[in-house]
Enzyme design. Structure first.
Site, mmCIF file in Angstrom:
data_model
loop_
_atom_site.group_PDB
_atom_site.id
_atom_site.type_symbol
_atom_site.label_atom_id
_atom_site.label_comp_id
_atom_site.label_asym_id
_atom_site.label_seq_id
_atom_site.Cartn_x
_atom_site.Cartn_y
_atom_site.Cartn_z
ATOM 1 N N ASP A 196 -5.818 -3.895 -7.776
ATOM 2 C CA ASP A 196 -6.052 -4.371 -9.156
ATOM 3 C C ASP A 196 -5.302 -3.487 -10.146
ATOM 4 O O ASP A 196 -4.726 -3.981 -11.123
ATOM 5 C CB ASP A 196 -7.549 -4.351 -9.475
ATOM 6 N N GLY A 229 0.819 -1.214 0.000
ATOM 7 C CA GLY A 229 0.000 0.000 0.000
ATOM 8 C C GLY A 229 0.849 1.259 0.000
ATOM 9 O O GLY A 229 1.728 1.445 -0.848
HETATM 10 O O1 KDG Z 1 -10.269 -5.313 -5.630
HETATM 11 C C1 KDG Z 1 -11.521 -4.680 -5.695
HETATM 12 C C2 KDG Z 1 -12.553 -5.699 -5.458
HETATM 13 O O2 KDG Z 1 -12.452 -6.130 -4.143
HETATM 14 C C3 KDG Z 1 -13.941 -5.226 -5.667
HETATM 15 O O3 KDG Z 1 -14.100 -4.706 -6.943
HETATM 16 C C4 KDG Z 1 -14.968 -6.262 -5.447
HETATM 17 O O4 KDG Z 1 -14.126 -8.120 -6.633
HETATM 18 C C5 KDG Z 1 -14.523 -7.663 -5.607
HETATM 19 C C6 KDG Z 1 -14.583 -8.489 -4.433
HETATM 20 O O5 KDG Z 1 -14.957 -9.613 -4.586
HETATM 21 O O6 KDG Z 1 -14.268 -8.051 -3.341
#
Ligand code: KDG
Length: 332
Positions: A271, A237
């Protein structure tokens, strides 16, 4: 033909417009979300073609996802419409202090009904033709037994097709426990070339307590590397990122994050980080440069509301890297 193939559940996310507890949130902005779809959009903005395998419901939310992914240039020929289940939804509060609550409405959703047949159909349909990379996350195998089988099926077929495979651990504790997740994530890590995760996620993959990395981050990284991937990337992070590679087991590469004047919404930053890293590797950049790009993409995503809003284009990324600071005034 897409360079990168990914699969999973694409969701519609409702994010509270104001910071505060979900119980008080009355207004929400609507976004398209879902970790793997976010990576696909991130890659597309960075000039790399990506295709997404999944299912949405035969409803307006499914159509919103289609329009969004198509509009971003993501290949959706293998995004099926499942008339028997709704598109998955999630609701998120926003917090200026402490973790934000997320409520999923995805149990039994269309996306969770992904099957090995869906993957086999996509591969028979040529989705791996010309592809170089398969990206998966630890969310998909947590959705259902059939989605878990689909994830393993995709990995086996990608391996056979000679693709590079990356796994973003993405341990979602609202979907499964560390105990249930550990053996599954470990097997996926064994089959992957690149494993990316936060320190606590990587500890779980390594079969250690989730806080093990607090005392010995390098030990956790080495334990994951020993499972078989050639690269292990630790996302820390605001503290940047760090990686170990099979070429240099004892020498880690670390890169600092771009300091952000304000974290607007950190969800989706991981992501974006993956998209930046994969794009850089496809561009044959060094591991150090890949970390720098990944960090910059993560910062760009965290500076805006919604998972995909801030995913940078190649031009935006170049400008951010050139200035190297996080003040909005410096992003030209
Ligand atoms: O990384 C982002 C995701 O956490 C969000 O878009 C929702 O895919 C998702 C999840 O299952 O938490």
């Amino acid at each position: 033909m897409a360079e990168v193939v990914t699969l999973g559940e694409c969701l519609v996310a409702f994010v509270a417009t104001e910071a505060g507890p979900l119980a008080e949130a009355g207004r929400f902005d609507r976004f398209v979300a879902g970790a793997e779809a976010n990576v696909a959009v991130g890659l597309s903005r960075l000039g790399h073609s990506a295709a997404f395998i999944g299912r949405v419901g035969a409803d307006g939310f499914g159509e919103a996802i289609r329009r969004r992914l198509r509009g971003e240039g993501v290949g959706i020929d293998q995004l099926a419409t499942d008339p028997g289940a709704p598109t998955g939804l999630m609701f998120r509060e926003r917090r200026t202090l402490g973790p934000a609550q997320v409520v999923y409405m995805r149990h039994g959703s269309a996306g969770s009904r992904l099957t090995t047949e869906d993957v086999a159909l996509a591969v028979d349909g040529g989705i791996f033709r010309g592809a170089r990379w398969l990206h998966i996350s630890g969310i998909t195998p947590a959705l259902s037994e059939s989605a878990k089988a689909a994830t393993f099926g995709a990995v086996a077929l990608a391996r056979g097709a000679g693709l590079t495979i990356s796994l973003d651990v993405n341990l979602r504790r609202r979907l499964w426990s560390d105990e249930a997740a550990a053996p599954v994530l470990r097997t996926l890590a064994e089959a992957a070339d690149v494993v990316l995760g936060s320190p606590d996620e990587l500890a779980v993959v390594a079969g250690q307590p989730s806080n093990a990395a607090e005392d010995d981050l390098a030990g956790v990284g080495r334990a994951v590397l020993a499972l078989g991937p050639s690269i292990v990337v630790v996302k820390i992070g605001a503290a940047g990122a760090w990686l170990l590679s099979g070429d240099a087991r004892d020498s880690a590469i670390a890169r600092p994050a771009i300091p952000l004047p304000l974290v607007v919404d950190p969800v989706g930053a991981g992501d974006a980080f993956c998209a930046g890293f994969i794009a850089a590797r496809l561009d044959a950049l060094s591991l150090a440069e890949a970390l720098e790009r990944a960090n910059a993409c993560g910062a760009a995503a965290a500076s805006t509301l919604g998972d995909q809003t801030g995913l940078p284009t190649s031009q935006e990324l170049a400008a951010l890297l050139a200035t190297g600071v996080g003040s909005p005034d410096t992003i030209r």
